[in-house]
Scaffold this motif. Sequence first.
Motif, PDB file in Angstrom:
ATOM      1  N   VAL A  73      24.495 -67.737 -46.553  1.00  0.00           N
ATOM      2  CA  VAL A  73      25.895 -68.042 -46.865  1.00  0.00           C
ATOM      3  C   VAL A  73      26.453 -67.009 -47.847  1.00  0.00           C
ATOM      4  CG1 VAL A  73      27.496 -69.762 -47.774  1.00  0.00           C
ATOM      5  CG2 VAL A  73      25.476 -70.488 -46.476  1.00  0.00           C
ATOM      6  N   ARG A  74      27.572 -66.375 -47.435  1.00  0.00           N
ATOM      7  CA  ARG A  74      28.207 -65.366 -48.287  1.00  0.00           C
ATOM      8  C   ARG A  74      29.729 -65.537 -48.231  1.00  0.00           C
ATOM      9  NH1 ARG A  74      25.372 -59.721 -49.140  1.00  0.00           N
ATOM     10  NH2 ARG A  74      23.235 -60.453 -49.496  1.00  0.00           N
ATOM     11  N   TYR A  75      30.405 -65.003 -49.262  1.00  0.00           N
ATOM     12  CA  TYR A  75      31.858 -65.112 -49.347  1.00  0.00           C
ATOM     13  C   TYR A  75      32.461 -63.744 -49.654  1.00  0.00           C
ATOM     14  CZ  TYR A  75      30.976 -70.128 -49.756  1.00  0.00           C
ATOM     15  OH  TYR A  75      30.549 -71.419 -49.531  1.00  0.00           O
ATOM     16  N   GLN A  76      33.543 -63.429 -48.978  1.00  0.00           N
ATOM     17  CA  GLN A  76      34.303 -62.230 -49.308  1.00  0.00           C
ATOM     18  C   GLN A  76      35.187 -62.528 -50.520  1.00  0.00           C
ATOM     19  OE1 GLN A  76      34.016 -59.347 -47.732  1.00  0.00           O
ATOM     20  NE2 GLN A  76      32.747 -59.997 -46.005  1.00  0.00           N
ATOM     21  N   SER A  77      35.594 -61.490 -51.205  1.00  0.00           N
ATOM     22  CA  SER A  77      36.534 -61.671 -52.315  1.00  0.00           C
ATOM     23  C   SER A  77      37.829 -62.268 -51.776  1.00  0.00           C
ATOM     24  CB  SER A  77      36.814 -60.321 -52.979  1.00  0.00           C
ATOM     25  OG  SER A  77      37.726 -60.478 -54.044  1.00  0.00           O
ATOM     26  N   GLY A  78      38.286 -63.374 -52.407  1.00  0.00           N
ATOM     27  CA  GLY A  78      39.495 -64.062 -51.965  1.00  0.00           C
ATOM     28  C   GLY A  78      39.234 -65.109 -50.915  1.00  0.00           C
ATOM     29  N   GLU A  79      38.008 -65.291 -50.455  1.00  0.00           N
ATOM     30  CA  GLU A  79      37.677 -66.246 -49.400  1.00  0.00           C
ATOM     31  C   GLU A  79      37.141 -67.529 -50.024  1.00  0.00           C
ATOM     32  OE1 GLU A  79      35.073 -66.367 -45.247  1.00  0.00           O
ATOM     33  OE2 GLU A  79      34.471 -65.030 -46.875  1.00  0.00           O
ATOM     34  N   GLY A  80      37.780 -68.662 -49.740  1.00  0.00           N
ATOM     35  CA  GLY A  80      37.352 -69.936 -50.280  1.00  0.00           C
ATOM     36  C   GLY A  80      37.581 -69.996 -51.779  1.00  0.00           C
ATOM     37  N   GLU A  87      38.298 -63.019 -57.146  1.00  0.00           N
ATOM     38  CA  GLU A  87      39.408 -62.082 -56.965  1.00  0.00           C
ATOM     39  C   GLU A  87      40.411 -62.178 -58.107  1.00  0.00           C
ATOM     40  OE1 GLU A  87      41.764 -60.801 -53.074  1.00  0.00           O
ATOM     41  OE2 GLU A  87      42.395 -62.770 -53.801  1.00  0.00           O
ATOM     42  N   GLU A  88      40.744 -63.404 -58.524  1.00  0.00           N
ATOM     43  CA  GLU A  88      41.768 -63.583 -59.555  1.00  0.00           C
ATOM     44  C   GLU A  88      41.198 -63.505 -60.964  1.00  0.00           C
ATOM     45  OE1 GLU A  88      43.782 -67.203 -58.701  1.00  0.00           O
ATOM     46  OE2 GLU A  88      44.673 -66.457 -56.829  1.00  0.00           O
ATOM     47  N   ALA A 119      34.084 -70.895 -62.025  1.00  0.00           N
ATOM     48  CA  ALA A 119      34.453 -69.988 -63.119  1.00  0.00           C
ATOM     49  C   ALA A 119      33.881 -68.607 -62.846  1.00  0.00           C
ATOM     50  CB  ALA A 119      33.922 -70.522 -64.448  1.00  0.00           C
ATOM     51  N   PRO A 120      34.693 -67.540 -62.981  1.00  0.00           N
ATOM     52  CA  PRO A 120      34.170 -66.185 -62.764  1.00  0.00           C
ATOM     53  C   PRO A 120      33.133 -65.788 -63.820  1.00  0.00           C
ATOM     54  CG  PRO A 120      36.381 -66.091 -63.670  1.00  0.00           C
ATOM     55  CD  PRO A 120      36.105 -67.535 -63.371  1.00  0.00           C
ATOM     56  N   ILE A 121      32.098 -65.115 -63.373  1.00  0.00           N
ATOM     57  CA  ILE A 121      31.074 -64.562 -64.277  1.00  0.00           C
ATOM     58  C   ILE A 121      31.437 -63.099 -64.505  1.00  0.00           C
ATOM     59  CG2 ILE A 121      28.635 -63.969 -64.531  1.00  0.00           C
ATOM     60  CD1 ILE A 121      28.009 -66.323 -62.643  1.00  0.00           C
ATOM     61  N   ARG A 127      33.610 -57.990 -63.035  1.00  0.00           N
ATOM     62  CA  ARG A 127      33.400 -59.314 -62.458  1.00  0.00           C
ATOM     63  C   ARG A 127      32.107 -59.272 -61.663  1.00  0.00           C
ATOM     64  NH1 ARG A 127      39.646 -60.015 -60.350  1.00  0.00           N
ATOM     65  NH2 ARG A 127      40.589 -59.771 -62.428  1.00  0.00           N
ATOM     66  N   LEU A 128      31.132 -60.043 -62.122  1.00  0.00           N
ATOM     67  CA  LEU A 128      29.779 -59.967 -61.574  1.00  0.00           C
ATOM     68  C   LEU A 128      29.465 -61.082 -60.593  1.00  0.00           C
ATOM     69  CD1 LEU A 128      27.957 -59.160 -64.940  1.00  0.00           C
ATOM     70  CD2 LEU A 128      28.697 -57.540 -63.192  1.00  0.00           C
ATOM     71  N   GLY A 129      30.229 -62.192 -60.638  1.00  0.00           N
ATOM     72  CA  GLY A 129      29.928 -63.307 -59.756  1.00  0.00           C
ATOM     73  C   GLY A 129      30.744 -64.528 -60.107  1.00  0.00           C
TER      74      GLY A 129
END
Length: 511
Positions: A73-80, A87-88, A119-121, A127-129
């Motif tokens: 399972v992976r996500y693109q930036s801005g996806e979900g 992204e933000e 929460a963004p890491i 931005r790491l994760g």
Amino acid sequence: MSVPFCHLSIEALYRVSQVLSRSLDYRQTLGEVLDALAQAGLVRGLVSIVDPVSGELAITALHGLDEAAYAPVRYQSGEGVLGIALEEGEIVAIENVGRDPRFLNRLGIYDPALPFVAAPIAAGGRRLGVLAVQPDLPAGAALEDVARFTEMVANLIGQSVRLALEVEQEKQSLAEERDSLRRTVRGKYGFDNIVGRSAKMRKVFDQVRLVAKWNTTVLIRGETGTGKELIANAIHYNSPRARGPYVRLNCAALPENLLESELFGHEKGAFTGAIGARKGRFETADGGTLFLDEIGEISPAFQAKLLRVLQEGEFERVGSTRTLKVDVRVIAATHRDLEAAVDTGDFREDLYYRLNVMPIVLPPLRERSEDIPDLARHIVERIAVQQGRRLTLQESALRRLVQYSWPGNVRELENCLERAAVMSENGVIDAELIRLDRSRPSHGNPCASPAVSPAPSLESHDEGEMSERERVIAALEQAGWVQAKAARLLGMTPRQIAYRIQILGIEVKRF
């Protein structure tokens, strides 16, 4: 009575900081961090880190599930929700996750009736994760408090991940530099750095290639200046021990009392001036190779100590009774006639046989005159690099070099050419600049087989007119190629004449 979230969060934050400070391997510690969050009511915690190659969010840890369940399972930036948080660069807090169209629920493990916080890491402006949790909290707990706490934990994770990534990058850089240096060293000390196309040198190269694969003790023999250290280098750097240490010692350069300390090390106070314990060359070379040059110069008393290390791999430091064991491959070299030294009692016979497992005899330059042009060009190219200019070696100079007998071998050739280069103002080295140290007669083709011309006899020539090779062949002819008889004619022992036959490249006739 339920415990307020503020108390749970303080305890959880303390446990998270303890876990993250324990190790730089964030992949190992993140699972424990999510365990601590679960105890505070933040269940089904998830940490996803940006893949440096694809830029996608890859799930690195997920509380309650094995890696096989979430690895694809992976996500693109801005996806979900996770992609949006990345992204933000802002926290996304949802009161009821099942009603939010941004939530994709690809894992299928989250309760649609509960809140969801991502929460963004981030650390160092990167931005790491993303850290995501689903609060399952007592009534009255504010989602705003949960979001703020999640952000604090994400910041702690960010610092840990940033530091770990920097260490990984540094390790990778060091590994690449190490591999580059190994390639450079292997090129410098490999076979390409040893010039020689003559039959005798090809035989030496074949021996080196064969013996390099094993841990066999090697004894390199030859006159001074024939390149014994180059051969030792090639053996080590083309062996399985090439990644291990390579330690060298010239046994003739130190007196016996210092030689023992240098090879075996010493303890503090073992002798005057021993202000601290010190490892010896054998300890330093553990797992690698120890090259002992001029092994024939050590005293009989020290030979016994060296023999024990070669046989057992054990020794004691000077001033210590503790036995140390090492795994060292020994390569020794000498220009001396060890057979004669054994006969006179100057060299132990048992040590001689321990060293002489795989002898490699380097021919003197006078016996491989066909290599002189290539050697000379190679040396001149190296001198040109050192002097930072172009040097040209003319054919007239080469002819003069080939005609000389070179008693000092390659070292004398190097000195001669460096002197010529210094004296050349325009960078052209001709015959006039070749100043030879000693007046020696031309040998023509010293590598010619004795079968080309009749072998001389001891009676028909004055001994001073004959080369050593001619005298040995003459004695063998006179003795019917019986080595013991030929040795008596020359005043040698059988072992000495056998050594002469070997180093002079004499083909023994069989009847």
